[in-house]
Structure formats: structure tokens, C-alpha cells
Design a protein around this motif. Sequence first.
Motif, short mmCIF file in Angstrom:
data_model
loop_
_atom_site.label_atom_id
_atom_site.label_comp_id
_atom_site.label_asym_id
_atom_site.label_seq_id
_atom_site.Cartn_x
_atom_site.Cartn_y
_atom_site.Cartn_z
N LYS A 42 0.93 -1.22 -0.27
CA LYS A 42 -0.07 -0.23 0.13
C LYS A 42 0.91 1.36 -0.09
CE LYS A 42 -4.00 1.47 0.80
NZ LYS A 42 -5.25 1.83 0.44
N HIS A 43 0.58 2.32 -0.60
CA HIS A 43 1.14 3.11 -1.41
C HIS A 43 0.37 4.54 0.00
CE1 HIS A 43 5.08 3.15 -3.77
NE2 HIS A 43 4.65 2.23 -3.65
N SER A 44 0.91 5.76 -0.60
CA SER A 44 0.54 6.58 0.74
C SER A 44 -0.41 7.12 0.07
CB SER A 44 1.98 7.73 0.55
OG SER A 44 2.06 8.65 -0.14
N PRO A 45 -1.87 8.05 0.07
CA PRO A 45 -2.59 8.42 0.00
C PRO A 45 -2.59 9.51 -1.03
CG PRO A 45 -3.07 8.87 1.75
CD PRO A 45 -1.42 8.45 1.88
N ASN A 46 -1.26 10.38 -1.37
CA ASN A 46 -0.53 11.54 -1.87
C ASN A 46 0.15 11.24 -3.13
OD1 ASN A 46 -2.51 13.25 -0.43
ND2 ASN A 46 -0.32 13.43 1.79
N ASN A 47 0.21 9.86 -3.23
CA ASN A 47 0.82 9.14 -4.83
C ASN A 47 0.67 9.95 -5.63
OD1 ASN A 47 1.70 6.64 -6.76
ND2 ASN A 47 2.86 6.32 -4.97
N PRO A 48 2.01 10.09 -6.98
CA PRO A 48 1.79 11.25 -7.71
C PRO A 48 1.01 10.63 -8.60
CG PRO A 48 3.73 10.54 -7.48
CD PRO A 48 3.04 10.10 -6.01
N CYS A 49 0.93 9.34 -9.03
CA CYS A 49 0.44 8.42 -9.83
C CYS A 49 -0.87 7.59 -9.76
CB CYS A 49 1.58 7.59 -10.42
SG CYS A 49 0.99 6.34 -11.60
N GLN A 50 -1.75 7.25 -10.58
CA GLN A 50 -2.28 6.67 -10.43
C GLN A 50 -2.85 5.84 -11.32
OE1 GLN A 50 -6.16 10.01 -10.58
NE2 GLN A 50 -6.48 9.08 -8.09
N THR A 51 -3.64 4.81 -11.35
CA THR A 51 -3.95 2.95 -12.07
C THR A 51 -5.78 3.61 -12.37
OG1 THR A 51 -2.54 2.23 -11.26
CG2 THR A 51 -4.17 1.13 -12.64
N LYS A 52 -5.69 3.10 -13.55
CA LYS A 52 -7.33 2.85 -14.71
C LYS A 52 -7.19 2.17 -15.28
CE LYS A 52 -8.60 6.97 -12.42
NZ LYS A 52 -9.40 7.42 -12.20
N CYS A 53 -7.98 1.42 -15.52
CA CYS A 53 -8.04 0.40 -16.09
C CYS A 53 -9.75 -0.26 -16.86
CB CYS A 53 -8.42 -0.85 -15.20
SG CYS A 53 -6.86 -1.45 -14.20
N GLY A 54 -9.12 -0.42 -18.11
CA GLY A 54 -10.20 -0.49 -19.20
C GLY A 54 -9.80 -1.20 -20.20
N ASP A 55 -11.04 -1.58 -21.49
CA ASP A 55 -10.83 -2.97 -22.06
C ASP A 55 -9.30 -3.44 -22.78
OD1 ASP A 55 -12.52 -5.08 -23.25
OD2 ASP A 55 -11.93 -4.18 -25.28
N SER A 56 -8.50 -1.54 -22.77
CA SER A 56 -7.47 -2.15 -23.49
C SER A 56 -6.69 -2.19 -22.98
CB SER A 56 -7.11 -1.02 -24.76
OG SER A 56 -6.95 0.16 -23.74
N GLY A 57 -6.72 -2.66 -21.08
CA GLY A 57 -5.36 -2.56 -20.51
C GLY A 57 -5.36 -1.54 -19.70
N CYS A 58 -5.01 -1.41 -18.46
CA CYS A 58 -4.95 -0.97 -17.23
C CYS A 58 -3.24 0.33 -17.59
CB CYS A 58 -4.37 -0.64 -16.36
SG CYS A 58 -5.72 -2.62 -15.25
N ASN A 59 -3.95 1.28 -17.51
CA ASN A 59 -2.80 2.76 -17.45
C ASN A 59 -1.96 3.28 -16.21
OD1 ASN A 59 -2.76 2.16 -20.44
ND2 ASN A 59 -4.73 2.89 -20.38
N CYS A 60 -1.43 3.61 -16.26
CA CYS A 60 -0.69 5.08 -15.26
C CYS A 60 -0.83 6.19 -15.39
CB CYS A 60 0.76 4.78 -15.39
SG CYS A 60 1.18 3.06 -14.59
N VAL A 61 -1.79 6.51 -14.91
CA VAL A 61 -1.82 8.50 -14.94
C VAL A 61 -1.45 9.42 -14.10
CG1 VAL A 61 -3.82 10.13 -15.44
CG2 VAL A 61 -4.64 7.59 -15.83
N SER A 62 -0.90 10.13 -14.59
CA SER A 62 -0.16 11.41 -13.58
C SER A 62 0.34 12.47 -14.87
CB SER A 62 1.85 10.12 -13.38
OG SER A 62 2.40 10.83 -12.86
N ASN A 63 0.66 13.35 -13.54
CA ASN A 63 1.67 14.25 -14.24
C ASN A 63 2.81 14.72 -14.01
OD1 ASN A 63 2.35 14.73 -11.54
ND2 ASN A 63 0.94 16.91 -11.23
#
Length: 857
Positions: A605-626
Motif C-alpha cells: 500500500k502506498h501513501s494516499p498522496n501518490n502522484p500516480c493513479q491506475t485506471k483500467c479499461g478494455d485495452s488494459g490498465c494505464n498509469c495516469v500521472s502528471n
Amino acid sequence: MAIVEAVSEMSTTRSSVWLGAVLFVATTLVHSQVTWTPIYVGSYSQVDLWTQTTNGCACSFNSSSNECACCVPSGGCSCGAASPDRCAQCGLEQYCANMCNITLDSRQLFSKSDRGFGQIKSPSLEGPSRCTYRFVPDTGQRVELQIYRLISIGRHNGTACEGGWLQLEGGGRVCGLNERFDRPVVLFSDRSVPILHMQINESTTRSQFLAYFSFSSKASVSVGWPVKGGDPKNNTECDWIYKDTDCLDGCVLASPGYPGLYPPNIRCLYSITSGPRMSIAINFTAVLLPEKHCTSDYIAVYSGSTTSSPLLKMLCFKNKTSLTYSGRKLLVEFRAGPEVPPFDYNGFVATLNFIEITTEAPTTVTTDSTNKSLDTTKPINAVGYNVRYNNRDLQDHRKDQGSISSSCDLEVHGEKVRAGHHDTRGKLKSTACRLVLRGRAYDTGHVSLASYNLSAQGCQSSIEVFDGVLEGGMLSTARSLERICSPARRLPPEFVQQDTYVEPKRYSSNGRDMTVVLRRSANSPADEEYMDVSYYFHDEREGGTQQPASVCDVEYYGLTSPVKGTVVHPEPHRLFAMEGPIKCRQHFIPAANQSVIIRVESSSKHSPNNPCQTKCGDSGCNCVSNMTLESVDHLLLVSETGHIVTCLCGNYQDWLPVGIRSWTPVYIEWSRSSKAGLNFRAAYEFIKDSYCGYHTTTKPEGEVNGGDLASSGLKLNQFYQQKCTWILDSLTDRQLTIEVKSTQSRPCTAWNLTIHEYSRNGDPAGPRLYTFCSRNTHKNFTLPWKTNTVVVRLQALGRTAPEYTMKWWSQSVIANTHKSGPSPAPNHVLSSSAGNGPREMRILILFAMLLAYAVGC
């Protein structure tokens, strides 16, 4: 660099007429490393490249009028009655009113205008529309394009150009609604006859562009063709092969179209092969890729012949590097994602050299007779050595075991100790010190020279790493991996500035044993000569096959690894004291007619303020980050083709389990940016699977049902990666029909079935003949007569398994093998077999005569 504004508009009576600009000097841009050709050197007062003034000169079509445009003395010709106030390049004056769908021939233009460059002013078009510009370079030339102005030629939606674009074949793609480039977008093409495409796919009221072109010399030292040596690989877009015999005076590698914009969505492989006793030196002298796009635009260097080989270096944005590799095979991979505004990147160029490896004869040393061990010792004899060995040094792992020994020799057994390090400082001085690793049955040894000091001159002292153990007075059982000669030094990391720290080189054994030997000069210098060696054992039965020269990359093979098991994040001792970002890959390689299932089941488990989020869809899971992906801890699940099926970062526990079922090699890539990194646990299983894989059949008819796999579908966030191949072969001449049906309506990128000609060399799938996508619903593909062998290939990647039915059947007339003469074609095939034409013609003539006679009667 002085640039006059590239485009201005005339009065309403001359609407849609573009005025040119004058480019005075070619400049190397500091920020972008882009270079281009000087198009013209002339006066500031010109209207454009070929027009000095818009009036004041005699009209070519009316001798009584002096109100026509004045042309430049060299290279300019009047546009005539169609555009009396303009001049154009001699040889192109007929296109003044409509410069669209034209050919620009280098020889013709030079003969008529004495210029190898010119201007393209497209007409004002209403979309949808298109124009093409065909370039014919002379021998030794390449085509260069400089784009200054775009009006309503598509737009960039954040990921790609849509609605329209400009693209030079072999170069990049550019788009924009209203763009004035103060520095041109530069494109190059090395194709024999490249075509510039102006494509407008949407409704517009005015679509135009302004550009300069040049037929540039490939021999130019500033903007010429940078690639040197090597051979392009047949039937590929941009793959090259380099051998040491082709690079006696050095070779050059470069991205397509360098130093201009490279094409989007490409993958280029540069295969490098050296001879024996040669090392490969590669220096990336210029790198400019889009910023913050390291996951899509990058350069990767592998120590082997495939992208499954250990990764030596990865470059992106402006990173440059040079490295020397002592292996026989090296692979450079260049990957490009979608085009990215402001289109000021241009790829890379690198020099390649092959250096002969010379090794000095080993210095023979003897043990200092005054050097006595305080403990019970045993002798170990080898050529050039007479070393006293300490059994109790098994306990010498400093902080690991806490027992300090005075001897500089250490023997480690894998049954008792799995990792540690050995420092000869503070030990009794000896002319030879040795670290010996003796592993278990399935172990391989791995060492790293954390720090060392060799002060003697002329290679009187050395450190040598061996694959195996030196014993029995023979060296045949041990192979030297590297020898470091004095004077040489490597400081510990704590004494080196952070920005100059370089990771130590690592060495791996092929078997279970390994040896590191320090040979000191008999006349030791004032400062102490020592070695500090980190080591560990790797059990390949439990943790996969360790990749040579790699810190943490392993491979699991479907036929030799356990059928199922568990993998976790790399153990800390395997990373030694590595600084900065680290990447480790766990490759899973199914055998023929096998598939592998990988499921990521848990993570830290990482900190709640992690700069990266995971989003999953039909083409796979992606890392979303600035932030760039390289700067955050993440986990990738990657297919054989390099497609990232899953990217996990931040707090992604809610998406678990995430997995893939693949019939082709797939790997988990663990990337650590922080000190801790992600902790993960994944399960794998190799499955015997006759459904997909590689099949050859000579049956004249048959059926494959893809719905069988879909009925046993995986759970949420489980993906399918398939590459199935069927070779349909026949020993007799036939006409083959293949029928494909599907009830799905999926994108072609999700899965497709292709039919190819058969190739006997390399990949059996030759040129593609047909493609079936699920949205086609139902299609019959009838192949030409005597196409006796074809390859059918299914490729799929997505959350939903493909559902389809493929049937095939054959129609033949006379059984006839390939080895005998060709058999006659069926009645409905128009082309007849060789030798039957005259006979059939005589029969037709005889039949016509009989019919005419019957009618006459």
C-alpha cells in the motif's frame, strides 16, 4: 538567423496569393539540434523567393504592357496571364494558379532554374480534399522539406493528428489550425521517390500550407544522409544490420528522417554483430525526443539479439550516453509514439565502432612466505597461485555474521549463506586474495566490485573474475570474465558525488561456482591495494534463469521451469547498492502449443498522496500521472511486441487481481524510482494448449472454432494476448477457399485474422493477402489457383477473447504433386496451364465450324 515573415496576404484583388520569405542562413538550433539547408541568399526587398516586385516589367503574354511582375534574374520565370503579378521557379511556372498534384524532378528543375531548391505554395482548398507532391531526387540526393505555415490542416487532439495533416513519406506528420512556425518543422526522406501528402478529411473553407523544399546532398557534412555502413533489412520499414566487417572506419546509426522529424508510431531495430575478440563501442552523439513521453518515444540498448535480452540502457528526451560492450550481439531499439506538437524533435544519431580486445598475459605471483594464518588452513593450488585458505572464513560476512577473520581469503557455500560481501581491507597482507563462491545444484553466482584500489604501475597488480573455480593446478575449469589491471581505482559510493556516480559492473557465472582473485604487487605501494566485492547466489529453479550481465532480469521457460509458481519483487541483495532508477524484468516464455497465465495478486500500500493513479479499461490498465513514468514506482505487464497491456502504480489494490493469458512471450517489468519501490506478488502457470500456437496441416478441409476459449473466460481485468499460426499446406494443386465468421463487433486492433503468402525464409507469414476483422461478420476468401500453401495468423489483445469460426476447403481437378508438372486448371479458372492453349484453340475452331455447318444445313 534572419527570417522574413513567411506568409502575408495580398489585397482583395489578389486574395489567396501567398507571399514568400527569404531564408538567409542555415542554422543549428541550440534547443532542438535541428539543422536545415540554406534555401536562398538574397535581398530583403524581394516579395518572395522568385518575385522581385509585383509590377514594373514587360509581360511575357502581352508585349505592349509593362505592368507584370519582375522575376529574380536567376531561376525565376513569369507565371503568365493566369497570375501576371507573380513569378515562379522556372520549370514550375505552369503551376502558379494551382500547385497541387505535381511532380518536382531534381534534374529538370536544375536544368531550367539552376536551383536544387524551391517553394511550395499550396492552393486554397475547401475540405475534404487532398494534394500530392511527388519528389524525384537525383543520384546521391535526399529530399528535405521545411514547413513554415499551416492553415486549417487538421489539429492535434492530444494524442494524434485528426481531421488532416501533412506527411512526407519516410518522415513525420504535421498538423495545425493556424500555425506560423518561426523555426521551420524540418522533414527528410531517403526514399527513392517520396510523396508529400496534404490530407484534409473534414469540412474547411480554406486549407493551405507554405513550405520550402530542397534536394539535399547525402554527402553534406551538415544536413546530409547521416547513416553510414550497415544494410537495411529486407521487408522492414526501418530495421538495419551492422557487422564489424562493414565498419572498418566506423558506422553511423540514425532514426528515420534524421535530422528531421521522424514518422509516428514506428519501431526500428538496429542489429549489431561483432567478431570474436572485439568489443562494441556506441556513442549517442545527439538525442532529441519529445519531453515527458519516455514510455512511447525512447531508445533501448539490449545486450543480445532480441528485445528479450538484458536491457543495458534506455534513453529518452535529451539523454545521451556512450557505452562499450564486450559481447558478440547488441540490439538498439528505437520506438516512436504518436506525433507531438510543436514538432521540434528529430530522433537520434549515434556512432558505432568495433574495438579489438587485447589481453596481457597474467602476471605470475607467489605467496609471501612470511604470511602465516592463525587458523587451520588448507592449500589450494592453481597455475600462478599458492594460496593458504581459511575454512573459518565462511563466517566472514561482516555485519551478516558478525565474525571477523584475519585472512584475506574467503570461501562461501550457498547452503549456508545466500548473500554478502567480502572486503580485503584490514586483513593480513598477501600477494593473492581470493573469494570463492560454491553454489547449490541450481545456483548461479553473481558478484559486483563495489570498490577497489590497484596502485602499482604497469599491471603489476590486478583483479580477475572467473566463471568457475581455479583448482587442481589447471585453469580449464574456469573462464576469465574480466581482468582489471593496475593502476585502477573505484571509490565507494559515499566518497563520490551523486551526479558523477556510476553503477559498478556486475558479473555472472554460467554454473554454480565463481572466483574473484586479487593479485597484489610484490613491492606493495604505500597506499593499500584492496577489493570490496558484493555477491549473492540465485536459484534458477525457484527464481527463473538469470540473464547474463544483468542485475535482476530472469526468464521462465515453459518446458524447463516449474509448471506453476509465484514471483515477487526483486530481493534487495540482488540490487546491491544501486543508485537511481532500476528496472527488472521477469520474462515468461511459453513453448510451442503452450500458453502462460500471469496474475498480479497483491502489492504494498502506498501513501494516499501518490502522484500516480491506475485506471483500467478494455485495452488494459494505464498509469495516469502528471509526472514522467520514469520518476514514479510502477509495474508493467508487457507483450512480446512491446505493447504495454497493464501499467500499475500508486494505490492499485482495488484493481487486483490483474492478469494476462498469452500464447507468446510476456514479461513483468518492475521499475523502482524511490528507495523502497513497489512490493508485489504474482502467480504464473504454463498450460498445455493445442488451441493456439503453431500448427501445420495438409488436410484439404478443416475447421477451427475460437469460441471454445471465450466460454472459459477470465475474470475482470484479465487480458488475452494471442498469436496463433496455422499453415495450410497441400501436396496437390488446388484452389483454396477460407471462410471466416464472427458474431462479435470488436475493433481490428482488438483482434484480427490475416491470410499470408507462405515464406520459406524466417517468418513463414509472407506478404499479407487478406484481413478479417470481427466487424466483417462473414467473409469467404478464395485464393488463386495453385496457391497451395498459405499462412493464417490470428493476433489478439484485449479483455474479451476472440470468438470466430474458420473453415477451409479445397477444390482440385487432377491429383498432382508439386514436383511434377502443373495440372490443368478447373473449368471456372480462366488462365490455362502451359502447353494447353493451342490445343484448346483448335477444339474451339472445330466446334465453331461444325456449328456453322449445322446452321447452313
